[in-house]
Design an enzyme around this catalytic site. Sequence first.
Site, PDB file in Angstrom:
ATOM      1  N   TYR A   1      -8.504 -12.119  -7.406  1.00 21.05           N
ATOM      2  CA  TYR A   1      -7.145 -12.197  -8.361  1.00 21.05           C
ATOM      3  C   TYR A   1      -7.127 -13.763  -8.964  1.00 21.05           C
ATOM      4  O   TYR A   1      -6.745 -13.818 -10.121  1.00 21.05           O
ATOM      5  CB  TYR A   1      -5.886 -12.078  -7.431  1.00 21.05           C
TER       6      TYR A   1
ATOM      7  N   HIS B   1      -2.799   2.425  -5.529  1.00 17.95           N
ATOM      8  CA  HIS B   1      -3.273   0.969  -5.072  1.00 17.95           C
ATOM      9  C   HIS B   1      -3.408   0.129  -6.561  1.00 17.95           C
ATOM     10  O   HIS B   1      -3.620  -1.256  -6.220  1.00 17.95           O
ATOM     11  CB  HIS B   1      -4.567   1.057  -4.575  1.00 17.95           C
TER      12      HIS B   1
ATOM     13  N   ARG C   1      -0.784  -2.289  -5.951  1.00 17.22           N
ATOM     14  CA  ARG C   1      -0.797  -3.516  -5.129  1.00 17.22           C
ATOM     15  C   ARG C   1      -1.827  -4.499  -6.045  1.00 17.22           C
ATOM     16  O   ARG C   1      -1.545  -5.811  -5.846  1.00 17.22           O
ATOM     17  CB  ARG C   1      -1.610  -2.863  -3.909  1.00 17.22           C
TER      18      ARG C   1
ATOM     19  N   HIS D   1      -3.653 -10.037   3.534  1.00 20.43           N
ATOM     20  CA  HIS D   1      -5.157 -10.011   3.970  1.00 20.43           C
ATOM     21  C   HIS D   1      -5.564 -10.973   5.035  1.00 20.43           C
ATOM     22  O   HIS D   1      -5.241 -11.953   5.031  1.00 20.43           O
ATOM     23  CB  HIS D   1      -5.773 -10.518   2.569  1.00 20.43           C
TER      24      HIS D   1
ATOM     25  N   ARG E   1       0.866  -1.116   0.081  1.00 15.91           N
ATOM     26  CA  ARG E   1      -0.070   0.224  -0.184  1.00 15.91           C
ATOM     27  C   ARG E   1       0.911   1.049   0.008  1.00 15.91           C
ATOM     28  O   ARG E   1       2.125   1.109   0.509  1.00 15.91           O
ATOM     29  CB  ARG E   1      -0.832   0.202   1.288  1.00 15.91           C
TER      30      ARG E   1
ATOM     31  N   LYS F   1      -3.663  -1.880   8.489  1.00 13.71           N
ATOM     32  CA  LYS F   1      -5.091  -2.518   8.594  1.00 13.71           C
ATOM     33  C   LYS F   1      -5.120  -3.759   9.028  1.00 13.71           C
ATOM     34  O   LYS F   1      -5.837  -4.693   8.726  1.00 13.71           O
ATOM     35  CB  LYS F   1      -5.730  -2.402   7.016  1.00 13.71           C
TER      36      LYS F   1
END
Length: 210
Positions: A197, A162, A165, A188, A69, A94
């Site tokens: 993806y 982004h 990413r 994640h 990020r 995050k």
Amino acid sequence: MMNGRKSGKTGRRERSGGREKVAWRGDGDSDRKHLTSREVERLIEATKGNRNEARDRCLFLLMFRHGLRVSEACQMKLDQVDAESRVLHVARLKAGLSTTQPLRGDELRAIAAWLKERARMKPTGRTFFVSEQRKPLHRSTVNLALRKYSAGASLSLLAHPHMLRHACGFALADQGADTRLIQDYLGHRNIQHTVRYTATNPARFEKLWR
């Protein structure tokens, strides 16, 4: 202009938070949230000859290869980059899963070139990427740089951080990485953020109808 033809890129003005911005649309890419691997290569190639070439080449390459990020890249510290051991200690934001990831040869060369330039600048802090004012790099600087290089690379869209990413996630899926591995690599917590993806990757369907 791209390959001698008009890109069909047009601007549409929108208001956001009381400020006016331009939303770019063109070549059917208005809804695309990622760059292709070739577009990333062209973006990096566009840094050649720029006064911030060493920094920006290293920045874009690491953001793409490690799915960083923009805040993770801007906040990265010198001790996260271990060139001797050829690893990058990725600190995810995050509440993401932080991991240690291998560095490839071209990344190590880009890192060495940037660290040489950084040493010449003599910034006082420990932030890995710094601005021309020798301060920690701000996300707005990265945004502006990507817009500039998008035009220089004649991309059919204006890249934002982004997209690098997302480009990482799709590139890993193209290489055949499974959803769980990509989830851990990108940090994640929720695998639903990773499924995008692999769900549409054509490699999943190659063994069908045989």
